[in-house]
Write a protein that holds these residues in place. Structure first.
Motif, PDB file in Angstrom:
ATOM      1  N   THR A   1     -44.415  36.243  -2.341  1.00 12.97           N
ATOM      2  CA  THR A   1     -43.293  37.176  -2.265  1.00 12.97           C
ATOM      3  C   THR A   1     -43.345  38.143  -3.428  1.00 12.97           C
ATOM      4  O   THR A   1     -43.790  37.799  -4.520  1.00 12.97           O
ATOM      5  CB  THR A   1     -41.937  36.439  -2.291  1.00 12.97           C
TER       6      THR A   1
ATOM      7  N   GLU B   1     -40.420  40.541  -4.970  1.00 12.76           N
ATOM      8  CA  GLU B   1     -39.002  40.841  -4.793  1.00 12.76           C
ATOM      9  C   GLU B   1     -38.452  41.693  -5.925  1.00 12.76           C
ATOM     10  O   GLU B   1     -38.744  41.457  -7.084  1.00 12.76           O
ATOM     11  CB  GLU B   1     -38.198  39.543  -4.733  1.00 12.76           C
TER      12      GLU B   1
ATOM     13  N   ALA C   1     -42.685  49.760  -1.210  1.00 12.31           N
ATOM     14  CA  ALA C   1     -42.672  48.449  -0.541  1.00 12.31           C
ATOM     15  C   ALA C   1     -44.076  48.079  -0.066  1.00 12.31           C
ATOM     16  O   ALA C   1     -44.500  46.920  -0.188  1.00 12.31           O
ATOM     17  CB  ALA C   1     -41.696  48.453   0.632  1.00 12.31           C
TER      18      ALA C   1
ATOM     19  N   VAL D   1     -44.719  39.269   1.523  1.00 12.34           N
ATOM     20  CA  VAL D   1     -43.569  40.073   1.903  1.00 12.34           C
ATOM     21  C   VAL D   1     -43.003  40.701   0.639  1.00 12.34           C
ATOM     22  O   VAL D   1     -43.018  40.088  -0.428  1.00 12.34           O
ATOM     23  CB  VAL D   1     -42.493  39.231   2.634  1.00 12.34           C
ATOM     24  N   SER D   2     -42.542  41.955   0.754  1.00 12.55           N
ATOM     25  CA  SER D   2     -41.927  42.637  -0.380  1.00 12.55           C
ATOM     26  C   SER D   2     -40.558  43.169   0.009  1.00 12.55           C
ATOM     27  O   SER D   2     -40.313  43.485   1.183  1.00 12.55           O
ATOM     28  CB  SER D   2     -42.808  43.785  -0.876  1.00 12.55           C
ATOM     29  N   ILE D   3     -39.697  43.260  -1.012  1.00  8.66           N
ATOM     30  CA  ILE D   3     -38.329  43.722  -0.814  1.00  8.66           C
ATOM     31  C   ILE D   3     -37.955  44.614  -1.989  1.00  8.66           C
ATOM     32  O   ILE D   3     -38.093  44.197  -3.142  1.00  8.66           O
ATOM     33  CB  ILE D   3     -37.315  42.557  -0.758  1.00  8.66           C
TER      34      ILE D   3
ATOM     35  N   PHE E   1     -38.843  47.050   3.169  1.00  7.50           N
ATOM     36  CA  PHE E   1     -39.616  45.818   3.257  1.00  7.50           C
ATOM     37  C   PHE E   1     -41.075  46.150   3.541  1.00  7.50           C
ATOM     38  O   PHE E   1     -41.374  47.113   4.243  1.00  7.50           O
ATOM     39  CB  PHE E   1     -39.108  44.948   4.422  1.00  7.50           C
TER      40      PHE E   1
ATOM     41  N   ALA F   1     -30.808  40.968   3.018  1.00  6.58           N
ATOM     42  CA  ALA F   1     -32.210  41.306   2.761  1.00  6.58           C
ATOM     43  C   ALA F   1     -33.067  40.044   2.722  1.00  6.58           C
ATOM     44  O   ALA F   1     -34.193  40.028   3.237  1.00  6.58           O
ATOM     45  CB  ALA F   1     -32.335  42.083   1.447  1.00  6.58           C
TER      46      ALA F   1
ATOM     47  N   HIS G   1     -33.571  38.896   6.283  1.00  4.93           N
ATOM     48  CA  HIS G   1     -34.490  39.782   7.001  1.00  4.93           C
ATOM     49  C   HIS G   1     -35.932  39.513   6.591  1.00  4.93           C
ATOM     50  O   HIS G   1     -36.828  39.453   7.439  1.00  4.93           O
ATOM     51  CB  HIS G   1     -34.122  41.243   6.745  1.00  4.93           C
ATOM     52  N   ALA G   2     -36.153  39.329   5.285  1.00  2.00           N
ATOM     53  CA  ALA G   2     -37.511  39.039   4.802  1.00  2.00           C
ATOM     54  C   ALA G   2     -38.019  37.720   5.367  1.00  2.00           C
ATOM     55  O   ALA G   2     -39.190  37.611   5.767  1.00  2.00           O
ATOM     56  CB  ALA G   2     -37.536  39.011   3.278  1.00  2.00           C
TER      57      ALA G   2
END
Length: 155
Positions: free
Chosen positions: A19, A21, A76, A93-95, A114, A142, A145-146
């Motif tokens: 991740t 974040e 993102a 995954v990025s946020i 994202f 968020a 969703h991720a």
């Protein structure tokens, strides 16, 4: 799909996750690691709240930040790709977003970008406008969703 199901499917498919974040401050990593046995799937997490951290830890290009700002699909994308490149994970995954309070006319509270990068599979990005749910509400939305993006990625 629940987090335990997501982790079980990833484990069964031999997939690991990283991740990256910003506005969620590690909430996605925390949700994943709350589940016993998550170490078989969760490779690492990067909390890159500041622009300097995005540059240093994930390799986001200074020109990308200057041109688009931290809350943008290009950032993102580079965050997800940087997490993938700097880990042994198969999926990242990025946020990055505006949790609030506040925001601006151009980047309102609740806008979150994202990224989802897969080894050998390219990167997809999207922006979700959660609206002015308040700081805690935007961060929770968020995070969920991720987790949904990760669930879809592991099948």
């Amino acid at each position: 799909m629940s987090v335990p199901e997501l982790l079980a499917r990833a484990r069964d498919r031999g997939l690991t996750v990283a991740t990256a974040e910003s506005c969620t401050g590690g909430m996605v990593a925390a949700a994943l690691t709350d589940v016993a046995g998550s170490s078989a799937v969760f490779e690492r997490g990067f909390i890159t709240y500041s622009n300097a951290a995005k540059l240093e830890l994930l390799g986001v290009a200074p020109d990308t930040l200057a041109a688009h700002g931290a809350v943008s699909e290009p950032v993102a994308r580079e965050m997800a790709e940087g997490a993938l490149a700097r880990s042994a994970a198969d999926i990242a995954v990025s946020i990055t977003g505006i949790a609030g309070p506040g925001g601006s006319e151009f980047k309102p509270e609740g806008r979150v970008c994202f990224g989802l990068a897969r080894k050998g599979g390219g990167t997809r990005v999207e922006t979700v406008e959660f609206g002015a749910l308040g700081r805690a509400g935007v961060r929770r939305a968020a995070t969920q969703h991720a987790l949904g993006l990760l669930a879809a990625a592991v099948g």
